[in-house]
Design a protein around this motif. Structure first.
Motif, PDB file in Angstrom:
ATOM      1  N   PHE A  16       0.683  -1.221  -0.081  1.00 12.57           N
ATOM      2  CA  PHE A  16      -0.260  -0.030  -0.152  1.00 12.57           C
ATOM      3  C   PHE A  16       0.870   1.366   0.081  1.00 12.57           C
ATOM      4  CE2 PHE A  16      -2.298  -3.393   2.168  1.00 12.57           C
ATOM      5  CZ  PHE A  16      -3.503  -3.378   1.390  1.00 12.57           C
ATOM      6  N   PHE A  17       0.450   2.276  -0.796  1.00 14.59           N
ATOM      7  CA  PHE A  17       1.225   3.640  -0.934  1.00 14.59           C
ATOM      8  C   PHE A  17       0.671   4.572  -0.022  1.00 14.59           C
ATOM      9  CE2 PHE A  17       1.396   1.306  -5.161  1.00 14.59           C
ATOM     10  CZ  PHE A  17       2.717   1.142  -5.304  1.00 14.59           C
ATOM     11  N   THR A  18       1.336   5.543   0.503  1.00 15.48           N
ATOM     12  CA  THR A  18       0.955   6.689   0.934  1.00 15.48           C
ATOM     13  C   THR A  18       1.643   7.787  -0.104  1.00 15.48           C
ATOM     14  OG1 THR A  18       2.965   7.230   2.149  1.00 15.48           O
ATOM     15  CG2 THR A  18       0.865   6.317   3.236  1.00 15.48           C
ATOM     16  N   THR A  19       1.156   8.680  -0.453  1.00 19.11           N
ATOM     17  CA  THR A  19       1.440   9.682  -1.394  1.00 19.11           C
ATOM     18  C   THR A  19       1.873   9.262  -2.712  1.00 19.11           C
ATOM     19  OG1 THR A  19       3.827   9.777  -0.825  1.00 19.11           O
ATOM     20  CG2 THR A  19       2.361  11.578   0.202  1.00 19.11           C
ATOM     21  N   GLY A  20       1.012   7.959  -3.230  1.00 25.21           N
ATOM     22  CA  GLY A  20       1.156   7.227  -4.526  1.00 25.21           C
ATOM     23  C   GLY A  20       0.747   8.206  -5.492  1.00 25.21           C
ATOM     24  N   PRO A  21       0.618   7.533  -6.899  1.00 21.86           N
ATOM     25  CA  PRO A  21       0.500   8.424  -8.134  1.00 21.86           C
ATOM     26  C   PRO A  21      -0.882   8.938  -7.916  1.00 21.86           C
ATOM     27  CG  PRO A  21       1.161   6.075  -8.522  1.00 21.86           C
ATOM     28  CD  PRO A  21       1.215   6.166  -6.957  1.00 21.86           C
ATOM     29  N   ASN A  22      -1.041  10.285  -8.465  1.00 19.23           N
ATOM     30  CA  ASN A  22      -2.169  11.045  -8.544  1.00 19.23           C
ATOM     31  C   ASN A  22      -2.886  11.045  -7.171  1.00 19.23           C
ATOM     32  OD1 ASN A  22      -2.183   9.302 -11.722  1.00 19.23           O
ATOM     33  ND2 ASN A  22      -2.417  11.708 -11.674  1.00 19.23           N
ATOM     34  N   SER A  23      -1.967  11.499  -6.086  1.00 18.64           N
ATOM     35  CA  SER A  23      -2.826  11.865  -4.932  1.00 18.64           C
ATOM     36  C   SER A  23      -2.099  13.398  -4.536  1.00 18.64           C
ATOM     37  CB  SER A  23      -2.219  10.809  -3.912  1.00 18.64           C
ATOM     38  OG  SER A  23      -0.730  10.801  -3.707  1.00 18.64           O
ATOM     39  N   GLY A  24      -1.757  13.978  -5.402  1.00 13.50           N
ATOM     40  CA  GLY A  24      -1.260  15.305  -5.051  1.00 13.50           C
ATOM     41  C   GLY A  24      -2.310  16.203  -5.110  1.00 13.50           C
ATOM     42  N   PRO A  25      -2.479  17.339  -3.989  1.00  9.24           N
ATOM     43  CA  PRO A  25      -3.336  18.259  -3.894  1.00  9.24           C
ATOM     44  C   PRO A  25      -2.813  19.476  -4.597  1.00  9.24           C
ATOM     45  CG  PRO A  25      -2.614  18.020  -1.868  1.00  9.24           C
ATOM     46  CD  PRO A  25      -1.791  17.022  -2.699  1.00  9.24           C
ATOM     47  N   GLY A  26      -3.761  20.356  -5.303  1.00 13.83           N
ATOM     48  CA  GLY A  26      -3.362  21.598  -5.536  1.00 13.83           C
ATOM     49  C   GLY A  26      -3.950  22.669  -4.970  1.00 13.83           C
ATOM     50  N   HIS A  27      -4.515  22.505  -4.051  1.00 14.16           N
ATOM     51  CA  HIS A  27      -5.336  23.408  -3.155  1.00 14.16           C
ATOM     52  C   HIS A  27      -5.309  23.192  -1.812  1.00 14.16           C
ATOM     53  CE1 HIS A  27      -7.991  20.555  -3.807  1.00 14.16           C
ATOM     54  NE2 HIS A  27      -9.035  21.038  -2.822  1.00 14.16           N
ATOM     55  N   ASN A  28      -5.266  22.089  -1.168  1.00 16.59           N
ATOM     56  CA  ASN A  28      -5.306  21.752   0.290  1.00 16.59           C
ATOM     57  C   ASN A  28      -4.173  21.077   0.840  1.00 16.59           C
ATOM     58  OD1 ASN A  28      -6.890  21.454   2.744  1.00 16.59           O
ATOM     59  ND2 ASN A  28      -8.978  21.469   1.330  1.00 16.59           N
ATOM     60  N   SER A  29      -4.185  20.658   1.984  1.00 13.14           N
ATOM     61  CA  SER A  29      -3.014  20.180   2.938  1.00 13.14           C
ATOM     62  C   SER A  29      -2.984  18.531   2.365  1.00 13.14           C
ATOM     63  CB  SER A  29      -3.458  20.202   4.406  1.00 13.14           C
ATOM     64  OG  SER A  29      -2.419  19.338   5.040  1.00 13.14           O
ATOM     65  N   LEU A  30      -1.600  18.337   2.055  1.00 11.25           N
ATOM     66  CA  LEU A  30      -1.432  17.015   1.831  1.00 11.25           C
ATOM     67  C   LEU A  30      -1.637  16.154   2.881  1.00 11.25           C
ATOM     68  CD1 LEU A  30       0.153  14.838  -0.167  1.00 11.25           C
ATOM     69  CD2 LEU A  30       2.155  15.605   1.005  1.00 11.25           C
ATOM     70  N   LEU A  31      -1.695  16.406   4.149  1.00  7.79           N
ATOM     71  CA  LEU A  31      -1.958  15.500   5.285  1.00  7.79           C
ATOM     72  C   LEU A  31      -3.288  15.147   5.293  1.00  7.79           C
ATOM     73  CD1 LEU A  31      -0.169  17.518   8.126  1.00  7.79           C
ATOM     74  CD2 LEU A  31       0.707  15.691   6.845  1.00  7.79           C
ATOM     75  N   VAL A  32      -4.351  15.917   4.625  1.00  3.94           N
ATOM     76  CA  VAL A  32      -5.399  15.397   4.541  1.00  3.94           C
ATOM     77  C   VAL A  32      -5.563  14.218   3.923  1.00  3.94           C
ATOM     78  CG1 VAL A  32      -8.025  15.818   3.623  1.00  3.94           C
ATOM     79  CG2 VAL A  32      -6.827  17.602   4.928  1.00  3.94           C
ATOM     80  N   TYR A  33      -4.911  14.342   2.587  1.00  3.02           N
ATOM     81  CA  TYR A  33      -4.964  12.985   1.604  1.00  3.02           C
ATOM     82  C   TYR A  33      -4.139  11.703   2.404  1.00  3.02           C
ATOM     83  CZ  TYR A  33      -6.454  16.241  -2.046  1.00  3.02           C
ATOM     84  OH  TYR A  33      -7.075  17.317  -2.665  1.00  3.02           O
ATOM     85  N   VAL A  34      -2.959  12.078   2.773  1.00  2.00           N
ATOM     86  CA  VAL A  34      -2.308  10.737   3.560  1.00  2.00           C
ATOM     87  C   VAL A  34      -3.173  10.415   4.708  1.00  2.00           C
ATOM     88  CG1 VAL A  34      -0.193  10.459   4.829  1.00  2.00           C
ATOM     89  CG2 VAL A  34      -0.084  11.868   3.186  1.00  2.00           C
ATOM     90  N   GLU A  35      -4.199  10.916   5.456  1.00  2.00           N
ATOM     91  CA  GLU A  35      -4.902  10.459   6.475  1.00  2.00           C
ATOM     92  C   GLU A  35      -5.678   9.336   5.708  1.00  2.00           C
ATOM     93  OE1 GLU A  35      -6.619  13.331   8.396  1.00  2.00           O
ATOM     94  OE2 GLU A  35      -4.643  13.828   9.577  1.00  2.00           O
ATOM     95  N   GLY A  36      -6.217   9.741   4.572  1.00  2.00           N
ATOM     96  CA  GLY A  36      -7.314   8.879   3.767  1.00  2.00           C
ATOM     97  C   GLY A  36      -6.583   7.827   3.144  1.00  2.00           C
ATOM     98  N   GLN A  37      -5.247   8.010   2.736  1.00  2.00           N
ATOM     99  CA  GLN A  37      -4.464   6.774   2.300  1.00  2.00           C
ATOM    100  C   GLN A  37      -4.159   5.887   3.236  1.00  2.00           C
ATOM    101  OE1 GLN A  37      -1.264   9.042   0.894  1.00  2.00           O
ATOM    102  NE2 GLN A  37      -2.576   9.967  -0.707  1.00  2.00           N
ATOM    103  N   LEU A  38      -3.952   6.169   4.730  1.00  2.00           N
ATOM    104  CA  LEU A  38      -3.736   5.479   5.705  1.00  2.00           C
ATOM    105  C   LEU A  38      -4.877   4.547   6.063  1.00  2.00           C
ATOM    106  CD1 LEU A  38      -1.147   7.730   7.921  1.00  2.00           C
ATOM    107  CD2 LEU A  38      -0.540   5.723   6.574  1.00  2.00           C
ATOM    108  N   ASP A  39      -6.080   5.217   5.998  1.00  2.00           N
ATOM    109  CA  ASP A  39      -7.466   4.582   6.261  1.00  2.00           C
ATOM    110  C   ASP A  39      -7.349   3.404   5.350  1.00  2.00           C
ATOM    111  OD1 ASP A  39      -7.584   6.271   8.490  1.00  2.00           O
ATOM    112  OD2 ASP A  39      -9.180   7.551   7.705  1.00  2.00           O
ATOM    113  N   TYR A  40      -7.400   4.016   4.235  1.00  2.00           N
ATOM    114  CA  TYR A  40      -7.457   2.596   3.065  1.00  2.00           C
ATOM    115  C   TYR A  40      -6.535   1.481   3.270  1.00  2.00           C
ATOM    116  CZ  TYR A  40      -8.412   0.934  -1.472  1.00  2.00           C
ATOM    117  OH  TYR A  40      -8.798   0.081  -2.427  1.00  2.00           O
TER     118      TYR A  40
END
Length: 380
Positions: free
Chosen positions: A265-289
């Motif tokens: 499982f990846f964190t900050t994997g392909p096409n997970s970068g935000p252009g407007h909000n905090s990256l941490l929000v996305y990482v939290e979703g990846q960890l939950d997944y």
């Protein structure tokens, strides 16, 4: 699964979360003559805190997110600073005010108020996607704000022209600073926008034939972006490697799983970068997944889960179609894209959309292999 360190120490695990980060490495750029320079070299990612800039002539190569933070501090210490710019970026004013003591007390007594304040920040950033992710009338308002900020802080018409971007706001990373433009206008600072031809033993030679003698060069040239795989070899089923399969652009399923690399499982994997909000929000979703996937493996006593190839392919086809409508694909040259223009970095949507897909772990999207049985389809 086995992980091997440089010292050849091996670790075995049932599942692995690859959390090396999107920008794990940095290196000096490939500039002609870089090895001939005899002065001091500093990379912004590996700062030399022992170097004394007092009385020194310093060059800064780059005008991105790192540079606009470094330059205002350098001009306070160095004798003279020359800033070498390739492309001017969009700079917005930075709202940086202290939280009043009275507000701090309210936060301490009523945590719900602080949570509301944080939610307001989150939704404010979410709303900015309508201007920064897609090219809309709101994008024109951002451009107008950027030009107004430039006009208010830079009085010289020629310098304003040098600092005016020619690409759509959001196509590259937005910059936020209220002290960058003033720093460039100090008596001991000069902006150079002639292209660099080569480095020389004594400094930098630009394409207009001028050789700039400097004691130190600060390379604010960013990080090594691994758009074709992690910064170390990853081997999957049948000896396949991520480096080979991602050589034309990285692809994964929901940025978290890749076909042929089960239980990874990846964190900050392909096409997970935000252009407007905090990256941490996305990482939290990846960890939950990842936790959902690992829990599924344990609960069903599986040897491994491997995302289905057809599922991953359809997901990425939809993703790339959506990306064509974003500001990142409007023609600028950014680190979001591979050399041939493939976007393997950014997610074309709101953070709320991304989190919604990460909360939905679909067992049927994976092939499951039981610990004591042959491969079975999870959808059977």
């Amino acid at each position: 699964m086995t992980a091997t360190t440089k010292s050849r120490k091996r670790f075995r695990a049932r599942t692995v979360i690859l959390a090396s980060g999107p920008l794990p490495d940095s290196s000096f750029p490939e500039i002609r003559g870089i090895d001939s320079y005899t002065g001091h070299r500093i990379h912004s990612a590996r700062w030399d805190h022992d170097y004394d800039f007092a009385g020194k002539r310093v060059a800064v190569i780059g005008t991105g997110a790192s540079a606009i933070q470094i330059i205002p501090e350098l001009v306070k210490q160095a004798d003279f600073v020359k800033v070498f710019q390739r492309t001017p970026g969009w700079v917005l004013p930075r709202v940086d005010v202290a939280t009043p003591p009275a507000v701090q007390k309210v936060f301490a007594k009523v945590p719900a108020v602080q949570q509301l304040a944080r939610q307001a920040l989150y939704w404010g950033h979410e709303a900015s996607a309508t201007a920064l992710v897609w090219n809309t009338p709101a994008t024109s308002l951002v451009a107008r704000l950027g030009r107004l900020h430039l006009h208010r802080q830079v009085k010289d018409p020629w310098l304003r022209r040098q600092l005016t971007p020619d690409f759509t706001p959001g196509c590259k990373r937005m910059l936020v600073s209220s002290d960058y433009y003033p720093a460039l206008q100090r008596d001991n600072c000069k902006l150079i926008d002639w292209p660099i031809a080569t480095l020389s033993p004594v400094g930098i030679r630009t394409s207009d034939g001028v050789e700039h003698h400097v004691d130190c060069i600060v390379f604010a040239t960013g990080y090594d972006v691994h758009l074709d795989g992690p910064p170390f070899p990853v081997t999957g089923l049948g000896g396949r490697t991520l480096a080979a399969e991602w050589s034309g652009g990285a692809q994964a399923y929901k940025s978290a799983s890749a076909h042929g690399y089960p239980n990874l499982f990846f964190t900050t994997g392909p096409n997970s970068g935000p252009g407007h909000n905090s990256l941490l929000v996305y990482v939290e979703g990846q960890l939950d997944y990842a936790v959902s996937g690992i829990t599924t493996i344990l609960r069903n006593d599986l040897r491994y889960l491997d995302v289905r190839h057809d599922v991953q392919r359809r997901y990425n086809e939809r993703l790339q179609r959506r990306l064509t409508k974003t500001t990142w694909m409007t023609g600028c040259n950014s680190w979001y894209l591979t050399k041939d223009g493939f976007n393997a970095s950014m997610y074309p949507g709101f953070a709320t959309q991304y989190l919604r897909q990460m909360r939905d772990f679909r067992y049927a999207d994976y092939d499951a292999v039981e610990r004591t049985a042959a491969r079975v389809s999870s959808s059977a």
